[in-house]
Design an enzyme around this catalytic site. Sequence first.
Site, PDB file in Angstrom:
ATOM      1  N   THR A  15      45.804  45.762  39.391  1.00  0.00           N
ATOM      2  CA  THR A  15      45.373  45.359  38.055  1.00  0.00           C
ATOM      3  C   THR A  15      46.532  44.773  37.258  1.00  0.00           C
ATOM      4  O   THR A  15      47.703  44.980  37.578  1.00  0.00           O
ATOM      5  CB  THR A  15      44.763  46.548  37.289  1.00  0.00           C
ATOM      6  OG1 THR A  15      45.751  47.558  37.120  1.00  0.00           O
ATOM      7  CG2 THR A  15      43.566  47.119  38.024  1.00  0.00           C
ATOM      8  N   ASP A  16      46.168  44.033  36.216  1.00  0.00           N
ATOM      9  CA  ASP A  16      47.179  43.421  35.359  1.00  0.00           C
ATOM     10  C   ASP A  16      47.279  44.180  34.040  1.00  0.00           C
ATOM     11  O   ASP A  16      46.673  45.242  33.875  1.00  0.00           O
ATOM     12  CB  ASP A  16      46.870  41.937  35.139  1.00  0.00           C
ATOM     13  CG  ASP A  16      45.523  41.703  34.458  1.00  0.00           C
ATOM     14  OD1 ASP A  16      44.960  42.649  33.865  1.00  0.00           O
ATOM     15  OD2 ASP A  16      45.035  40.558  34.522  1.00  0.00           O
ATOM     16  N   GLN A  17      47.990  43.627  33.092  1.00  0.00           N
ATOM     17  CA  GLN A  17      48.217  44.292  31.815  1.00  0.00           C
ATOM     18  C   GLN A  17      46.916  44.485  31.029  1.00  0.00           C
ATOM     19  O   GLN A  17      46.820  45.364  30.194  1.00  0.00           O
ATOM     20  CB  GLN A  17      49.219  43.489  30.985  1.00  0.00           C
ATOM     21  CG  GLN A  17      49.743  44.228  29.791  1.00  0.00           C
ATOM     22  CD  GLN A  17      50.880  43.482  29.123  1.00  0.00           C
ATOM     23  OE1 GLN A  17      51.130  42.325  29.422  1.00  0.00           O
ATOM     24  NE2 GLN A  17      51.567  44.140  28.226  1.00  0.00           N
ATOM     25  N   MET A  18      45.900  43.682  31.338  1.00  0.00           N
ATOM     26  CA  MET A  18      44.616  43.811  30.650  1.00  0.00           C
ATOM     27  C   MET A  18      43.736  44.889  31.276  1.00  0.00           C
ATOM     28  O   MET A  18      42.635  45.148  30.811  1.00  0.00           O
ATOM     29  CB  MET A  18      43.880  42.468  30.666  1.00  0.00           C
ATOM     30  CG  MET A  18      44.602  41.387  29.883  1.00  0.00           C
ATOM     31  SD  MET A  18      43.745  39.789  29.939  1.00  0.00           S
ATOM     32  CE  MET A  18      44.043  39.294  31.631  1.00  0.00           C
ATOM     33  N   VAL A  20      42.440  44.751  34.317  1.00  0.00           N
ATOM     34  CA  VAL A  20      41.486  44.188  35.271  1.00  0.00           C
ATOM     35  C   VAL A  20      42.246  43.690  36.499  1.00  0.00           C
ATOM     36  O   VAL A  20      43.460  43.503  36.469  1.00  0.00           O
ATOM     37  CB  VAL A  20      40.649  43.045  34.647  1.00  0.00           C
ATOM     38  CG1 VAL A  20      39.842  43.541  33.460  1.00  0.00           C
ATOM     39  CG2 VAL A  20      41.513  41.876  34.249  1.00  0.00           C
TER      40      VAL A  20
END
Length: 139
Positions: A15-18, A20
């Site tokens: 996942t990324d910083q968001m 997702v």
Amino acid sequence: MFVSTTEVTVRYSETDQMGVVYHANYVIWLELGRTKLIEDLGFRYADMEKEGILAPVTDIQVSYKKPCKYGETVTVKTWIESYDGLRTKYGYEILTESGEVAVTGTSSHVCVKKETFRPVSVRRLFPDWHAAYEKAKKQ
């Protein structure tokens, strides 16, 4: 047409910083689906490589529809979109845990000799594999 399914549990590292799944990780999941499809048809890509044949990606298309999130178990559906004895185009859908379409895509491949990257005929070199692909694309 034969459709293979495989499940993937989304890991935190994907996942990324968001919160997702980072977009490039979906392409890795497409590879998991393609490998599973080949195995479901009774073959192993590694065996083809042992014979000095590779199947590089010549084109890839991915459309992002809905995010997948950490902790979900997603389903990768894979099928043979088209096949002509030399080139294969695989189709994909990645579904969220609730069954919604998150990603659609295709990848195109051509079998080549490892040493020269010259195209080879699957039909001629791997007749059983060819027959399975012909049958799978028609189902």
